[in-house]
Design an enzyme around this catalytic site. Structure first.
Site, mmCIF file in Angstrom:
data_model
loop_
_atom_site.group_PDB
_atom_site.id
_atom_site.type_symbol
_atom_site.label_atom_id
_atom_site.label_comp_id
_atom_site.label_asym_id
_atom_site.label_seq_id
_atom_site.Cartn_x
_atom_site.Cartn_y
_atom_site.Cartn_z
ATOM 1 C CG ASP A 194 -0.514 -4.493 -25.453
ATOM 2 O OD1 ASP A 194 0.009 -5.018 -26.458
ATOM 3 O OD2 ASP A 194 -0.394 -3.289 -25.185
ATOM 4 C CG HIS A 206 8.045 1.315 -25.855
ATOM 5 N ND1 HIS A 206 7.649 2.609 -26.084
ATOM 6 C CD2 HIS A 206 7.138 0.795 -24.977
ATOM 7 C CE1 HIS A 206 6.556 2.872 -25.395
ATOM 8 N NE2 HIS A 206 6.225 1.788 -24.708
#
Length: 437
Positions: free
Chosen positions: A133, A140
């Protein structure tokens, strides 16, 4: 997969004899995503493509000599073998399927291999050997960084290297499977010692998942100019996160129990071929930002390495379901405006040290939030770390997710002159934490 691969399969005027496909919000004939399903009355998963509200059985088509290609790949129970084939073969399969579904002369033969989607069971599209990931959503990263480092939200390496971590592949599940709230250690800032119990700050993350095609040998990097050919396709990814467990455990080695309990993906792989018309220039780097190192720079990738994909998240609580209220929109953003690094750069960086990426491996982009408050891709951002609860149409408030909440992600690729294509459902409901002996 560059924009040069746009062909007749993307023609906005192309219609299908499958009536539900024409004008379908997710699966018109211009999409043709790949997945794995079990038809009614069977316990034998097989490959399929979504067309309108139907699923077309690839195994049946191959056995009926309606499509060409590698027999082992087309009759397999996962997409791994098909992802291992050269991308040219996947392009040929797409053109074959598009021709069959738009030619009424073969409707009688092809329709024998159609199943109503609502009667089928959908599975994970591939056996996911490895999952990593990333953290390429710059808005963000900035918003979360401000919660902890208001004066210096981005760490020094962020604009030099695509940040990522190796996640847990075994706990990735398909849309529809419930999420059990995790237990773990947490520690309040003013507490002397941690406590153990159910996470109280369970969150979602709005991400795209990238399935890898092909394979590079161990020790052999993937050159940046070849990296886009390693993109088999995309899905939606919700990387559920326990923010209170994460806050206590993440130093010095990063996420562990806070993220390994469950990740949800949508069941359909939106192929790189289908997304060719939606490629666009990546997010422009502000003046003064460092240029990518040579192994991360490719001229073509800098002109069309991003994708015009609109994403969003919705919530439906138990009380909302009881009152027959529709889901409430939480946020919406655009991938091309959120990603500081392109997918090709992610792949090139992942492999530059010699890591062998294999067919069916999954990469997450990280949370894809926009710059505006209503574009935040997590509750951590939307509620400012839980300090400003959201008020839902039911009158309920949420700082983080509660048991019974149902969280759904959606995405659509959109570009002028082309038919919009969607990603389908990525939904899961929260169950209470189990008792720990």
């Amino acid at each position: 997969m560059s924009k040069s691969t746009i062909d007749e399969t993307h023609d906005p005027a192309r219609q299908s004899w499958v009536a539900s496909a024409n004008g379908h919000v997710d699966f018109p004939i211009q999409n043709l995503p790949l997945g794995v399903f079990t038809p009614p009355g069977s316990d034998d998963p097989r490959l399929g493509t979504a067309i309108g509200d139907q699923i077309l059985d690839l195994r049946g088509l191959h056995q009926d000599k309606l499509i060409d290609g590698d027999a082992a790949a087309l009759t397999a129970r996962t997409l791994n073998a098909l992802f291992a084939r050269p991308s040219a073969e996947r392009r040929a399969l797409r053109r074959n399927l598009s021709a069959l579904l738009s030619d009424s002369a073969v409707e009688a033969r092809v329709s024998q291999h159609l199943y109503a989607m609502q009667t089928c069971i959908l599975h994970l599209p591939a056996e996911i050997g490895d999952y990593a990931d990333f953290y390429v959503g710059i808005h963000h990263a900035t918003a979360v960084g401000k919660l902890f480092r208001p004066d210096n939200p981005l760490l020094p390496n962020y604009k030099h290297v695509p940040i990522g971590y190796h996640g847990r592949a075994s706990s990735i599940r398909v849309s529809g499977e419930a999420v059990t709230r995790p237990n773990g250690q947490t520690k309040a800032p003013d507490a002397d010692a941690p406590v153990f119990g159910p996470s109280q700050r369970l969150d979602y993350e709005l991400e795209l998942g990238v399935f890898i095609g092909g394979e590079n040998a161990l020790g052999r990097p993937v050159p940046i100019h070849e990296a886009s050919e390693r993109i088999a396709g995309f899905c939606l990814l919700n990387d559920w996160s326990s923010r209170d467990v994460q806050a206590w455990e993440y130093q010095p080695l990063g996420p562990f129990l806070a993220k390994n309990f469950h990740s949800t993906i949508s069941p359909w792989v939106i192929t790189a071929e289908a997304l060719a018309p939606f490629r666009t220039a990546p997010l422009a780097r502000p003046e003064g930002d460092p240029a990518p190192q040579p192994y991360l720079f490719d001229a073509e990738d800098q002109t069309e390495g991003a994708y015009r994909i609109r994403l969003g998240a919705e919530i439906r609580t138990q009380a909302m379901r009881d009152a027959a209220l529709p889901p409430a929109r939480l946020a919406a953003s655009k991938a091309e405006a959120a990603m500081y690094w392109t997918v090709a750069q992610i792949i090139a960086h992942h492999a530059v040290g010699g890591c062998n990426l294999r067919p069916g491996d999954l990469l997450g982009t990280g949370t894809l939030s926009g710059a505006q408050p209503d574009e935040a891709g997590s509750l951590l951002e939307l509620t400012h770390g839980g300090k400003q609860p959201l008020v839902l149409p039911s009158g309920e408030t949420r700082r983080f997710l509660e048991d019974g909440d149902e969280l759904s992600l959606f995405a659509h690729a959109e570009a002028a002159g082309y038919v919009s294509i969607g990603f389908g459902a990525c939904t899961a409901r929260i169950l209470p934490a189990p008792e720990v002996p």
